[in-house]
Design a protein around this motif. Structure first.
Motif, PDB file in Angstrom:
ATOM      1  N   MET A   1      54.759   5.369  49.229  1.00 29.47           N
ATOM      2  CA  MET A   1      53.561   4.740  49.026  1.00 29.47           C
ATOM      3  C   MET A   1      52.825   5.395  47.736  1.00 29.47           C
ATOM      4  O   MET A   1      52.584   6.566  47.891  1.00 29.47           O
ATOM      5  CB  MET A   1      52.530   4.584  49.993  1.00 29.47           C
ATOM      6  N   PRO A   2      52.639   4.726  46.524  1.00 24.92           N
ATOM      7  CA  PRO A   2      52.135   5.186  45.380  1.00 24.92           C
ATOM      8  C   PRO A   2      50.556   5.843  45.761  1.00 24.92           C
ATOM      9  O   PRO A   2      49.885   4.931  46.409  1.00 24.92           O
ATOM     10  CB  PRO A   2      52.061   4.166  44.575  1.00 24.92           C
ATOM     11  N   ARG A   3      50.173   6.900  45.088  1.00 25.32           N
ATOM     12  CA  ARG A   3      49.063   7.336  45.300  1.00 25.32           C
ATOM     13  C   ARG A   3      47.790   6.627  44.606  1.00 25.32           C
ATOM     14  O   ARG A   3      48.230   6.058  43.384  1.00 25.32           O
ATOM     15  CB  ARG A   3      48.584   8.780  44.832  1.00 25.32           C
ATOM     16  N   THR A   4      46.752   6.284  45.176  1.00 23.01           N
ATOM     17  CA  THR A   4      45.879   5.406  44.406  1.00 23.01           C
ATOM     18  C   THR A   4      44.775   6.090  43.579  1.00 23.01           C
ATOM     19  O   THR A   4      44.794   7.397  43.708  1.00 23.01           O
ATOM     20  CB  THR A   4      44.891   4.753  45.513  1.00 23.01           C
ATOM     21  N   LYS A   5      44.131   5.586  42.574  1.00 22.13           N
ATOM     22  CA  LYS A   5      43.173   6.382  41.929  1.00 22.13           C
ATOM     23  C   LYS A   5      42.254   7.180  42.898  1.00 22.13           C
ATOM     24  O   LYS A   5      41.837   8.418  42.296  1.00 22.13           O
ATOM     25  CB  LYS A   5      42.443   5.391  40.994  1.00 22.13           C
ATOM     26  N   LYS A   6      41.781   6.512  43.907  1.00 22.96           N
ATOM     27  CA  LYS A   6      40.874   6.929  44.712  1.00 22.96           C
ATOM     28  C   LYS A   6      41.438   8.207  45.579  1.00 22.96           C
ATOM     29  O   LYS A   6      40.638   9.431  45.664  1.00 22.96           O
ATOM     30  CB  LYS A   6      40.411   6.034  45.881  1.00 22.96           C
ATOM     31  N   ASP A   7      42.589   8.414  45.941  1.00 22.51           N
ATOM     32  CA  ASP A   7      43.199   9.402  46.564  1.00 22.51           C
ATOM     33  C   ASP A   7      43.398  10.727  45.445  1.00 22.51           C
ATOM     34  O   ASP A   7      42.881  11.895  45.737  1.00 22.51           O
ATOM     35  CB  ASP A   7      44.674   9.464  46.747  1.00 22.51           C
ATOM     36  N   PHE A   8      43.764  10.368  44.107  1.00 27.15           N
ATOM     37  CA  PHE A   8      43.418  11.295  43.031  1.00 27.15           C
ATOM     38  C   PHE A   8      42.085  11.825  42.831  1.00 27.15           C
ATOM     39  O   PHE A   8      42.104  13.305  42.750  1.00 27.15           O
ATOM     40  CB  PHE A   8      44.040  10.469  41.674  1.00 27.15           C
TER      41      PHE A   8
END
Length: 205
Positions: A1-8
């Motif tokens: 699952m790709p990391r979201t901007k919020k995760d970053f």
């Protein structure tokens, strides 16, 4: 699952907080990139995934401080128990307690800015976040009949620009002379805001 901007963003801020603690312990200049990598158990690639340099960690700290102050400003704005003047008097000094808490980081920020123009440009970008909430307080005061202003948004923008142009805006010092001077700046700033908004002094007593 790709990391979201919020995760970053969340991970970047978590790492920033950990690096801040290291700066507080060893001092900014005495903390090398290897110190950061070894203490936080980060690879060099992972560090550069989030930051271009050690200096950028300090800039991220400033963004985090700005967000913290914005949250406090929005709490004041949404408090239905306060009238516009009460909100204004709470809005102006909210930076002080946060600045004391982050005094060393603020001093490092002063250090890494190569000149006052660079510092002012960065702070102006951050300051734009406060224009809308500040303008909302001014608009509320106009509606209550206590502020005499024709253009609330533009007035908020000009006042915030004046605040950001204050010399040594972020300096937190142990010297009484410096702190006395800073207090005078704060008092002068408060009076400038009061006069600009056309508030009758009797309403503040």
């Amino acid at each position: 699952m790709p990391r979201t901007k919020k995760d970053f963003v969340n991970q970047k801020r978590k790492i920033t907080t950990e690096i801040e603690a290291l700066f507080m312990k060893k001092g900014y200049e005495n903390t090398s990139l290897d110190d950061i990598l070894n203490t936080l158990k980060l690879s060099k690639g992972r560090f550069y995934h989030y930051f271009a340099s050690k200096e950028e960690v300090i800039l991220e700290s400033m963004h985090m401080l700005s967000d913290q102050l914005l949250i406090e400003a929005e709490k004041i704005l949404k408090d239905d128990q306060l009238n516009a003047i009460d909100k204004l008097l709470k809005f102006i000094p909210i930076r002080n307690s946060a600045y004391k808490e982050k005094s060393e980081i603020l001093n490092y920020f002063q250090m890494i800015c190569s000149n006052d123009i660079q510092k002012y440009q960065f702070l102006k970008i951050l300051g734009q976040e406060y224009v809308s909430p500040f303008a909302s307080v001014i608009q509320e005061g106009i509606e209550e009949g206590v502020f005499q202003v024709e253009h609330p948004y533009e007035t908020a923008e000009l006042l915030l620009s004046a605040i950001l142009s204050i010399p040594n805006l972020f300096v937190i010092s142990d010297h009484q002379e410096d702190n006395t001077k800073r207090k005078k700046y704060d008092e002068a700033l408060e009076m400038i805001v009061i006069r600009t908004l056309g508030i009758e002094l009797e309403r503040l007593r």
